[in-house]
Scaffold this motif. Structure first.
Motif, PDB file in Angstrom:
ATOM      1  N   LEU A 285      49.700  -5.936  22.314  1.00 26.77           N
ATOM      2  CA  LEU A 285      50.413  -6.539  21.188  1.00 26.77           C
ATOM      3  C   LEU A 285      50.999  -5.438  20.308  1.00 26.77           C
ATOM      4  N   SER A 288      49.586  -4.160  16.620  1.00 27.89           N
ATOM      5  CA  SER A 288      48.234  -4.660  16.369  1.00 27.89           C
ATOM      6  C   SER A 288      47.242  -3.518  16.254  1.00 27.89           C
ATOM      7  N   TRP A 412      46.988  -7.521  13.039  1.00 24.57           N
ATOM      8  CA  TRP A 412      47.793  -8.357  13.927  1.00 24.57           C
ATOM      9  C   TRP A 412      49.292  -8.205  13.647  1.00 24.57           C
ATOM     10  N   ARG A 415      54.226 -11.732  13.480  1.00 22.94           N
ATOM     11  CA  ARG A 415      54.367 -13.113  13.929  1.00 22.94           C
ATOM     12  C   ARG A 415      53.026 -13.839  13.912  1.00 22.94           C
ATOM     13  N   MET A 416      51.951 -13.146  14.267  1.00 24.35           N
ATOM     14  CA  MET A 416      50.623 -13.755  14.225  1.00 24.35           C
ATOM     15  C   MET A 416      50.238 -14.036  12.779  1.00 24.35           C
ATOM     16  N   GLN A 417      50.542 -13.126  11.881  1.00 24.94           N
ATOM     17  CA  GLN A 417      50.242 -13.321  10.464  1.00 24.94           C
ATOM     18  C   GLN A 417      50.930 -14.578   9.937  1.00 24.94           C
ATOM     19  N   VAL A 420      49.248 -17.822  11.387  1.00 24.04           N
ATOM     20  CA  VAL A 420      47.911 -18.098  10.836  1.00 24.04           C
ATOM     21  C   VAL A 420      48.002 -18.865   9.516  1.00 24.04           C
ATOM     22  N   LEU A 448      40.796 -18.021  14.010  1.00 24.48           N
ATOM     23  CA  LEU A 448      40.834 -16.571  13.835  1.00 24.48           C
ATOM     24  C   LEU A 448      39.508 -16.058  13.270  1.00 24.48           C
ATOM     25  N   ASP A 490      56.009 -15.636  20.152  1.00 22.53           N
ATOM     26  CA  ASP A 490      54.830 -16.282  19.582  1.00 22.53           C
ATOM     27  C   ASP A 490      53.859 -16.712  20.674  1.00 22.53           C
ATOM     28  N   ILE A 493      51.867 -13.729  22.062  1.00 31.44           N
ATOM     29  CA  ILE A 493      50.832 -13.282  21.122  1.00 31.44           C
ATOM     30  C   ILE A 493      49.644 -14.243  21.140  1.00 31.44           C
ATOM     31  N   LEU A 494      49.924 -15.534  21.110  1.00 34.23           N
ATOM     32  CA  LEU A 494      48.854 -16.523  21.116  1.00 34.23           C
ATOM     33  C   LEU A 494      48.081 -16.510  22.425  1.00 34.23           C
ATOM     34  N   PHE A 497      45.700 -13.701  22.240  1.00 31.29           N
ATOM     35  CA  PHE A 497      44.655 -14.078  21.294  1.00 31.29           C
ATOM     36  C   PHE A 497      43.620 -14.983  21.954  1.00 31.29           C
TER      37      PHE A 497
END
Length: 525
Positions: A285, A288, A412, A415-417, A420, A448, A490, A493-494, A497
């Motif tokens: 990522l 990250s 992170w 985009r993850m931020q 969330v 998370l 996205d 990234i997910l 995760f």
């Protein structure tokens, strides 16, 4: 039966800083606690709670895997020395420590600067000369981290020097405990070399038991006339710059087997990947830092395992986890000042050995400084909800959630931020084209937090994640395994995760497998 308590990272901070002043002038600020992975002012209460439990179980040998102090100031060293001496005197407990990166700074020490809050909520910085140039601070000469030579007067009785009752004691350099005789030459940049200190030792406190404390810290001279701390590299730096330790460990393991000694090793850093590949997965990522907890590389772990050491305890990461590498088992011990607080009990008998977990759920007096936190929160406008707790475990739980929220931008990608903040499980499933039937309504933010809980608890019960959620997370991880998505999207990234969430869930099984292997390998007395 030999029973040994193993603790790690108590990070003792003396709020009175060696003073008899009733107002305790050195209470760390709430803001600093919420920006740290550990709590500060509660450290003595938590440490006492753990030691009281050790004493109540009748355990008389106690290993502490580094970071006894926070951060190596003379006052904190005196406080921890006095505390452990008191438990030795009242309960007959022998303590054996290994150096952590918060206990000393190379041979010279270094100045520090810290923020403290007064009874009405004012926060002020105290610093030793040279610690915070250009910053307004109050002068405090004692606000400094000691060097190696200064450590022995405080900690010599914790294994670093031989005691009259010891049956055997040595260092990698011989039988002298003096720091002048405990130095090795190592290569530094530019082809030069330098002497570095080493506080490793081997001790036989009771018949048939060898405790091997390995100083895995590396401090290298730099071009500025100071030292660079290699603690972020852990054993990767140790093997590279202190290769003599591997030869010594190999010799100790050989002698232990020949003499039928039960050998227990410990250092501050893990000697195997306690996250089992999590770092590599997260490094895919961009941007990250969630995988920045550096573990030994496979070749380093294999080199350590080749020494023949069967069991190693570590601290540093405040994580409860167990990993195995080619016959070597590393047990990572949680801290007493971070979620999930706890310690380990090692039992060695005629039937073999066993390692069990102990939680630190409450710590009488942990809330002694909450009134100052409230005053600070009122004065600064920061959220004080972390203080609305009934016991120490709840306090660490709320502190942990606050830390996770603050670490999100650091750990992170952007985009993850963003996801969330608003996304829920149904949206995640839709984005990844996963089955939606029967999915509960859960916020990504809560998932998370569970991710971090599972990481800190090695996938075990201490994470506090329900069976239902574990089953859900395992199913999500299976469903997105092998899926390919556009890099940086996205969905990509997910997917990483959720895959790493599934990896974290396997930690408890890995722990059981490693300990079963260790029980088979440990030769009965």
């Amino acid at each position: 039966m030999i029973r040994i308590a193993v603790l790690a990272d108590p990070h003792l901070h003396d709020v009175r800083f060696g003073s008899a002043a009733a107002e305790a002038p050195f209470v760390r600020s709430l803001a600093d606690s919420l920006h740290s992975t550990r709590v500060f002012n509660e450290s003595e209460a938590a440490f006492r709670a753990a030691l009281d439990a050790v004493a109540a179980e009748g355990i008389r040998l106690c290993i502490i895997a580094g970071d006894l102090t926070d951060d190596g100031q003379p006052a904190n060293w005196q406080a921890v020395s006095d505390l452990l001496a008191d438990y030795s005197r009242r309960h007959g407990i022998r303590f054996f420590a290994t150096p952590g990166n918060h206990d000393q700074w190379s041979m010279t020490g270094k100045p520090l600067a810290k923020n403290f809050v007064d009874p009405v909520g004012n926060v002020e910085a105290y610093a030793a000369p040279g610690a915070a140039p250009g910053k307004e601070t109050r002068s405090c000469p004692g606000m400094r981290m000691v060097g190696y030579d200064e450590t022995l007067p405080y900690a010599g009785q914790f294994g670093y020097r031989p005691q009259p009752s010891d049956l055997y004691w040595e260092t990698p350099f011989g039988a002298s405990p003096d720091m002048a005789d405990r130095r090795a030459r190592t290569a530094v940049e530019g082809g030069e070399s330098a002497l570095i200190s080493d506080m490793s030792y081997l001790v036989e406190p009771v018949e048939g038991l060898w405790l091997l404390s390995i100083d895995a810290n590396v401090y290298l001279p730099n071009a500025d006339g100071g030292y660079d701390d290699c603690s972020k590299e852990g054993w990767n730096a140790t093997v590279r710059h202190k290769p003599y330790l591997l030869a010594w460990m190999r010799d100790v393991a050989r002698r232990a087997e020949a003499k039928n000694k039960r050998l227990i090793a410990f250092s501050h850093y893990p000697v195997a990947d306690i996250f089992r590949g999590l770092t590599a997965a997260l490094e895919t990522l961009p941007g990250s830092r969630a995988g920045a907890r550096r573990m030994p590389t496979p070749d380093v772990a294999a080199a350590i395992a080749a020494t023949g050491i069967p069991l190693h305890f570590s601290g540093h990461w405040h994580v409860e986890a167990t990993a195995a590498e080619a016959g070597l088992v590393n047990v990572s011990v949680p801290s007493t000042v971070a979620y999930p607080a706890g310690w380990k009990c090692l039992e060695i008998g005629s039937e073999g050995m066993d390692i069990s977990d102990r939680a630190v759920c409450d710590a009488p007096g942990f809330d002694a400084w909450f009134a100052r936190y409230v005053a600070e929160a009122d004065r600064t406008g920061q959220d004080g909800s972390v203080l609305a707790v009934a016991n120490y475990r709840q306090f660490l739980n709320r502190h942990f959630r606050a830390v996770v929220a603050r670490r999100l931008p650091e750990d992170w990608p952007p985009r993850m931020q963003a996801m969330v903040k608003t996304a829920r499980l149904s949206e995640i499933a839709d984005l990844l084209s996963l089955p939606q039937i029967g999915l509960p309504d859960i916020a990504l933010a809560d998932i998370l937090v569970d991710w971090y809980r599972l990481r800190e608890a090695g996938g075990g019960a201490a994470a506090g994640v329900s069976k239902e959620r574990r089953a859900l997370y395992a199913e999500l991880a299976r469903n997105c395994a092998g899926m390919d998505f556009p890099e940086g999207s996205d969905a990509a990234i997910l997917a990483v995760f959720l895959r790493t969430l599934g990896l974290l869930l396997t930690g408890n099984d890995a722990k059981r497998t490693a300990l079963d292997r260790l029980r088979e390998a440990f030769v009965p007395c």
